[in-house]
Design a protein around this motif. Structure first.
Motif, PDB file in Angstrom:
ATOM      1  N   GLU A 208     -11.465  17.189-110.473  1.00 46.57           N
ATOM      2  CA  GLU A 208     -12.251  16.309-111.338  1.00 46.57           C
ATOM      3  C   GLU A 208     -11.513  16.231-112.660  1.00 46.57           C
ATOM      4  OE1 GLU A 208     -16.664  15.534-113.294  1.00 46.57           O
ATOM      5  OE2 GLU A 208     -16.165  17.529-112.539  1.00 46.57           O
ATOM      6  N   ASN A 209     -11.046  15.050-113.009  1.00 40.57           N
ATOM      7  CA  ASN A 209     -10.298  14.829-114.242  1.00 40.57           C
ATOM      8  C   ASN A 209     -11.227  14.144-115.240  1.00 40.57           C
ATOM      9  OD1 ASN A 209      -8.498  15.074-111.907  1.00 40.57           O
ATOM     10  ND2 ASN A 209      -6.852  14.824-113.391  1.00 40.57           N
ATOM     11  N   ARG A 210     -11.238  14.613-116.504  1.00 42.68           N
ATOM     12  CA  ARG A 210     -12.311  14.217-117.404  1.00 42.68           C
ATOM     13  C   ARG A 210     -11.842  13.967-118.831  1.00 42.68           C
ATOM     14  NH1 ARG A 210     -14.030  19.151-115.894  1.00 42.68           N
ATOM     15  NH2 ARG A 210     -14.547  19.642-118.039  1.00 42.68           N
ATOM     16  N   GLN A 211     -12.544  13.054-119.472  1.00 39.94           N
ATOM     17  CA  GLN A 211     -12.456  12.860-120.916  1.00 39.94           C
ATOM     18  C   GLN A 211     -13.871  12.636-121.415  1.00 39.94           C
ATOM     19  OE1 GLN A 211     -12.801  10.482-123.481  1.00 39.94           O
ATOM     20  NE2 GLN A 211     -11.484  11.517-124.977  1.00 39.94           N
ATOM     21  N   HIS A 212     -14.208  13.188-122.564  1.00 38.57           N
ATOM     22  CA  HIS A 212     -15.618  13.266-122.944  1.00 38.57           C
ATOM     23  C   HIS A 212     -16.233  11.934-123.347  1.00 38.57           C
ATOM     24  CE1 HIS A 212     -14.274  13.156-127.162  1.00 38.57           C
ATOM     25  NE2 HIS A 212     -13.404  14.076-126.831  1.00 38.57           N
ATOM     26  N   VAL A 213     -15.449  10.901-123.651  1.00 39.71           N
ATOM     27  CA  VAL A 213     -15.987   9.585-123.976  1.00 39.71           C
ATOM     28  C   VAL A 213     -15.621   8.567-122.899  1.00 39.71           C
ATOM     29  CG1 VAL A 213     -15.962   7.664-125.622  1.00 39.71           C
ATOM     30  CG2 VAL A 213     -15.976  10.033-126.455  1.00 39.71           C
ATOM     31  N   LEU A 214     -14.356   8.575-122.471  1.00 44.80           N
ATOM     32  CA  LEU A 214     -13.921   7.603-121.468  1.00 44.80           C
ATOM     33  C   LEU A 214     -14.646   7.803-120.147  1.00 44.80           C
ATOM     34  CD1 LEU A 214     -10.064   7.536-122.136  1.00 44.80           C
ATOM     35  CD2 LEU A 214     -11.843   6.017-123.050  1.00 44.80           C
ATOM     36  N   GLY A 215     -14.908   9.066-119.764  1.00 45.85           N
ATOM     37  CA  GLY A 215     -15.639   9.315-118.537  1.00 45.85           C
ATOM     38  C   GLY A 215     -15.024  10.409-117.694  1.00 45.85           C
ATOM     39  N   HIS A 216     -15.641  10.645-116.528  1.00 47.34           N
ATOM     40  CA  HIS A 216     -15.177  11.631-115.553  1.00 47.34           C
ATOM     41  C   HIS A 216     -14.775  10.895-114.286  1.00 47.34           C
ATOM     42  CE1 HIS A 216     -17.782  15.120-117.399  1.00 47.34           C
ATOM     43  NE2 HIS A 216     -17.095  14.450-118.311  1.00 47.34           N
ATOM     44  N   ILE A 217     -13.828  11.469-113.566  1.00 46.56           N
ATOM     45  CA  ILE A 217     -13.375  10.822-112.340  1.00 46.56           C
ATOM     46  C   ILE A 217     -13.019  11.907-111.326  1.00 46.56           C
ATOM     47  CG2 ILE A 217     -10.933  10.686-113.040  1.00 46.56           C
ATOM     48  CD1 ILE A 217     -10.925   7.846-111.836  1.00 46.56           C
ATOM     49  N   SER A 218     -13.484  11.737-110.080  1.00 47.97           N
ATOM     50  CA  SER A 218     -13.232  12.716-109.021  1.00 47.97           C
ATOM     51  C   SER A 218     -12.143  12.188-108.108  1.00 47.97           C
ATOM     52  CB  SER A 218     -14.508  12.976-108.216  1.00 47.97           C
ATOM     53  OG  SER A 218     -15.516  13.520-109.043  1.00 47.97           O
ATOM     54  N   LEU A 219     -11.108  12.991-107.904  1.00 47.94           N
ATOM     55  CA  LEU A 219      -9.949  12.616-107.090  1.00 47.94           C
ATOM     56  C   LEU A 219      -9.974  13.476-105.829  1.00 47.94           C
ATOM     57  CD1 LEU A 219      -7.307  12.486-109.987  1.00 47.94           C
ATOM     58  CD2 LEU A 219      -9.001  10.767-109.305  1.00 47.94           C
ATOM     59  N   LEU A 220     -10.263  12.847-104.695  1.00 54.82           N
ATOM     60  CA  LEU A 220     -10.571  13.588-103.469  1.00 54.82           C
ATOM     61  C   LEU A 220      -9.465  13.437-102.431  1.00 54.82           C
ATOM     62  CD1 LEU A 220     -14.297  12.459-102.993  1.00 54.82           C
ATOM     63  CD2 LEU A 220     -13.376  14.196-104.549  1.00 54.82           C
ATOM     64  N   GLY A 221      -9.113  14.551-101.823  1.00 53.57           N
ATOM     65  CA  GLY A 221      -8.293  14.542-100.616  1.00 53.57           C
ATOM     66  C   GLY A 221      -6.877  14.055-100.776  1.00 53.57           C
ATOM     67  N   TYR A 222      -6.368  13.989-101.994  1.00 49.30           N
ATOM     68  CA  TYR A 222      -5.003  13.478-102.145  1.00 49.30           C
ATOM     69  C   TYR A 222      -3.984  14.553-101.782  1.00 49.30           C
ATOM     70  CZ  TYR A 222      -5.086  15.610-106.896  1.00 49.30           C
ATOM     71  OH  TYR A 222      -5.174  16.463-107.975  1.00 49.30           O
ATOM     72  N   ARG A 223      -2.813  14.085-101.413  1.00 51.01           N
ATOM     73  CA  ARG A 223      -1.734  14.969-100.969  1.00 51.01           C
ATOM     74  C   ARG A 223      -0.677  15.106-102.064  1.00 51.01           C
ATOM     75  NH1 ARG A 223      -3.006  11.572 -96.821  1.00 51.01           N
ATOM     76  NH2 ARG A 223      -1.325  10.143 -97.381  1.00 51.01           N
ATOM     77  N   GLY A 224       0.058  16.211-101.981  1.00 49.66           N
ATOM     78  CA  GLY A 224       1.153  16.409-102.919  1.00 49.66           C
ATOM     79  C   GLY A 224       0.731  17.196-104.137  1.00 49.66           C
ATOM     80  N   PRO A 225       1.448  17.018-105.252  1.00 49.67           N
ATOM     81  CA  PRO A 225       1.180  17.831-106.443  1.00 49.67           C
ATOM     82  C   PRO A 225      -0.147  17.470-107.097  1.00 49.67           C
ATOM     83  CG  PRO A 225       2.801  16.137-106.944  1.00 49.67           C
ATOM     84  CD  PRO A 225       2.585  16.104-105.459  1.00 49.67           C
ATOM     85  N   VAL A 226      -0.701  18.465-107.833  1.00 48.19           N
ATOM     86  CA  VAL A 226      -1.954  18.237-108.532  1.00 48.19           C
ATOM     87  C   VAL A 226      -1.733  17.203-109.628  1.00 48.19           C
ATOM     88  CG1 VAL A 226      -1.556  20.138-110.169  1.00 48.19           C
ATOM     89  CG2 VAL A 226      -3.894  19.382-109.665  1.00 48.19           C
ATOM     90  N   ILE A 227      -2.727  16.342-109.828  1.00 45.01           N
ATOM     91  CA  ILE A 227      -2.645  15.278-110.822  1.00 45.01           C
ATOM     92  C   ILE A 227      -3.114  15.827-112.160  1.00 45.01           C
ATOM     93  CG2 ILE A 227      -3.524  13.013-111.488  1.00 45.01           C
ATOM     94  CD1 ILE A 227      -3.761  12.386-108.479  1.00 45.01           C
ATOM     95  N   THR A 228      -2.216  15.858-113.118  1.00 44.08           N
ATOM     96  CA  THR A 228      -2.488  16.442-114.428  1.00 44.08           C
ATOM     97  C   THR A 228      -2.216  15.411-115.512  1.00 44.08           C
ATOM     98  OG1 THR A 228      -0.247  17.312-114.530  1.00 44.08           O
ATOM     99  CG2 THR A 228      -1.953  18.783-113.686  1.00 44.08           C
ATOM    100  N   PRO A 229      -2.751  15.675-116.731  1.00 38.88           N
ATOM    101  CA  PRO A 229      -3.607  16.797-117.109  1.00 38.88           C
ATOM    102  C   PRO A 229      -4.988  16.672-116.471  1.00 38.88           C
ATOM    103  CG  PRO A 229      -3.504  15.232-118.902  1.00 38.88           C
ATOM    104  CD  PRO A 229      -2.521  14.755-117.871  1.00 38.88           C
ATOM    105  N   LEU A 230      -5.621  17.831-116.255  1.00 43.95           N
ATOM    106  CA  LEU A 230      -6.949  17.806-115.647  1.00 43.95           C
ATOM    107  C   LEU A 230      -7.987  17.217-116.589  1.00 43.95           C
ATOM    108  CD1 LEU A 230      -6.870  21.314-113.940  1.00 43.95           C
ATOM    109  CD2 LEU A 230      -6.784  19.102-112.793  1.00 43.95           C
TER     110      LEU A 230
END
Length: 605
Positions: free
Chosen positions: A530-552
């Motif tokens: 779950e990648n988040r920003q406190h004003v822009l919003g939260h977003i859940s990234l499910l089941g993807y392959r490969g390296p972790v998507i950062t920054p969290l």
């Protein structure tokens, strides 16, 4: 120097009187270790209470290299309890740099001194005092307990920080217990700046008056702070197993859950024992249990408190009005109405849950309570589950924080009270939930419950999924998902300021429970983010392959760390997830609201 009092004093003990050979200030002039001398400001003095036993620590008796003897004014009694300690004795290293024999820093079993009781009739009796048996050192490392003695502070109740944010340590009120310690719900202040040890000597000749007490050193300095005599039926620092009781509060009063710095409740205290937990009693519809609805929360009593405790058989409860209630009277049903016993959990029972037509145990959500409304957890689950945020992510569930449940894999070992036990079991929406009453007898060893599938959704191709789960381990998530009838659990790693959760569980390739991972393919767990920003919003990234998507997380507190820049947008996270074969979900819409709407319009979610 401090006074040490860890609870009320038992009326069954009386301090013996003797005049030691040195004052507390005079300890600094003796040939003792610098380590001991540096800790002297923390040595307990004056009237002390330890493990419910009163002591008078007026003037210590110190034995260094020759016998010392003092007159001992002690009433005849079957037990003598010594409050004593020993100086630090360095380990002996041989010429090759090894310690032999390896007795450890506490010098296990080495004789320190002989204690000799001299009777009025001229006879004597002696006992050899051994290190880490009858006595320990004034300071010790972790794990260097004694076999026949205990530290002078008894274990006490410690509430998690979410329940007791101002809890202080008993030896330093300026310090807070840290998060990890508070999760244990129990504190054992045994790594204190100064450690005295309590050793109970069962008097060989309790009918004989004692004239003098002699200490004959055999290997180091012994410091005897106090001696107390007691009329108890067994070793005074040895408690019985846990028991429960119901405390009836007087009219017009409410339960005060606050505890003092020693973990003692204001409304109920124990001398030769300790309160483990105290909660307002849950009142379930026991008379109509089988007909009541699933997951129904109980009523909460305003005047009854469910108390769990451990105590010596001769202990007494101390009520706020000064009355004492012996534990023995409570456990035999002869106590006043203010305190009533709850049947103890003594019957070991194996619970098995199966689905109709199959002998194989199946994961379920489980609840059980006794006739007093007491939660009956399996032996490997919390008796008092903690619902605090990220304070405890065990395999438990609390409905509205008052109806306690846990998840089991289809089998569990329980210790149940004799009498009626009320059980609730569920497994998602396709299985008919069960509420049953069982009568547990001394012959009850097993309970088997069979579930009935009443909805055929899975067989018709439907799949249940949870897209937003935090904090569990992957295997815990797999168990809970199977127990709730959830086929797919998306466990999301994330960041919360400076806290990172589940990031070590992400590998971008493994689906736990899949056939290729050794599972049956019916219940799956995949770690995403779950990648988040406190004003822009939260977003859940499910089941993807490969390296972790950062920054969290990004943009600073309270989602990201203070000072973090906004260096990525939700739409960029979403597009990267889709490039890596994942699914993008907008959680808890609409808040926080900003970029989520544009991501929907652009087809990124």
């Amino acid at each position: 120097m401090p006074v040490s009092i860890d609870g009320p004093a038992s009326p069954l003990f009386s301090p013996a009187r003797f005049r030691g050979n040195v004052s507390f200030k005079g300890l600094a002039t003796l040939p003792l270790s610098d380590e001991l001398k540096s800790r002297m400001p923390h040595a307990p003095t004056g009237h002390c209470i330890a493990w419910g036993i009163p002591f008078a620590t007026d003037r210590p008796l110190v034995a260094l290299d020759k016998p010392v003897s003092v007159d001992l004014d002690a009433p005849v009694a079957p037990w003598l309890v010594f409050m004593h300690t020993s100086d630090v004795l360095p380990l002996d290293w041989n010429k090759d740099g090894f310690i032999s024999p390896t007795r450890g820093a506490g010098r296990l079993a080495e004789p320190l001194a002989d204690y000799v009781l001299c009777y009025a009739d001229g006879t004597e009796v002696r006992h050899t005092i051994r290190r880490r048996f009858e006595i320990g050192m004034v300071c010790r490392g972790w794990g260097e307990n004694a076999f026949a003695a205990v530290g002078h502070h008894k274990p006490h109740l410690l509430r998690p920080l979410s329940e007791q944010p101002d809890q202080k340590t008993p030896w330093d009120p300026s310090l807070n217990y840290v998060w990890g310690q508070s999760q244990a719900r129990a504190a054992v202040p045994d790594l204190m700046p100064w450690m005295n040890w309590l050793w109970a000597w069962e008097h060989p000749h309790p009918e004989k008056p004692i004239r003098t007490f002699r200490v004959e050193p055999r290997g180091g300095a012994a410091l005897i702070f106090a001696v107390t005599v007691g009329h108890v039926s067994s070793a005074p620092c040895r408690w019985q197993t846990r028991r429960k009781a119901i405390l009836q509060l007087p009219k017009g009063t409410t339960f005060n859950p606050e505890v003092d710095v020693h973990g003692s409740l204001q409304d109920l205290r124990l001398d030769l024992g300790q309160i483990i937990s105290a909660q307002s009693r849950a009142v379930y519809p026991n008379d109509t249990w089988a007909a009541s609805y699933h997951n129904q929360t109980p009523e909460i009593s305003g005047r009854e408190v469910l108390v769990e405790y451990a105590a010596h058989e001769d202990a007494c409860f101390h009520l706020p009005d000064g009355n004492l209630i012996p534990v023995s009277k409570l456990e035999t049903g002869r106590a006043p109405r203010a305190l009533s016993p709850v049947a103890p959990q003594t019957q070991a029972v194996t619970l098995t849950v199966v689905e109709k037509g199959s002998p194989r145990p199946v994961p379920v959500k489980f609840h059980a309570h006794g006739e007093a409304g007491e939660y009956l957890a399996p032996v490997d689950r919390h008796r008092v589950p903690n619902p605090g945020w990220y304070e405890d992510y065990s395999v438990d569930f609390l409905n509205q924080r008052i109806h306690c449940c846990t998840y089991i894999d289809g089998q569990a070992t329980l210790k149940l009270p004799l009498g009626k036990v009320y059980i609730e079991i569920s497994k998602g929406f396709e299985i008919k939930p069960i509420r049953k009453v069982f009568n547990v007898t001394p012959r009850t060893r097993e309970i088997t419950i069979t579930l009935d599938r009443v909805l055929p959704w899975r067989s018709q191709g439907w799949v249940t999924a949870d897209t937003h789960v935090h904090f569990l381990s992957p295997h815990t998530a797999l168990l809970e998902g199977a127990a709730e009838g959830v086929n797919v659990v998306n466990l999301l790693a994330s960041q919360w300021g400076e806290l990172f959760t589940n990031i070590g569980d992400f590998d971008g390739r493994t689906t736990l429970g899949a056939k290729e991972s050794g599972g049956d393919g019916e219940h799956l767990v995949r770690v995403g983010t779950e990648n988040r920003q406190h004003v822009l919003g939260h977003i859940s990234l499910l089941g993807y392959r490969g390296p972790v998507i950062t920054p969290l997380t990004t943009g600073g507190a309270d989602e990201s760390a203070i000072g973090d820049p906004i260096d990525i947008l939700l739409s960029e996270w979403a597009r990267q997830c889709r490039k890596q074969g994942g699914l993008v979900v907008l959680p808890h819409f609409p808040n926080p609201r900003c970029e989520g709407a544009s991501c929907i319009v652009h087809g990124d979610i």
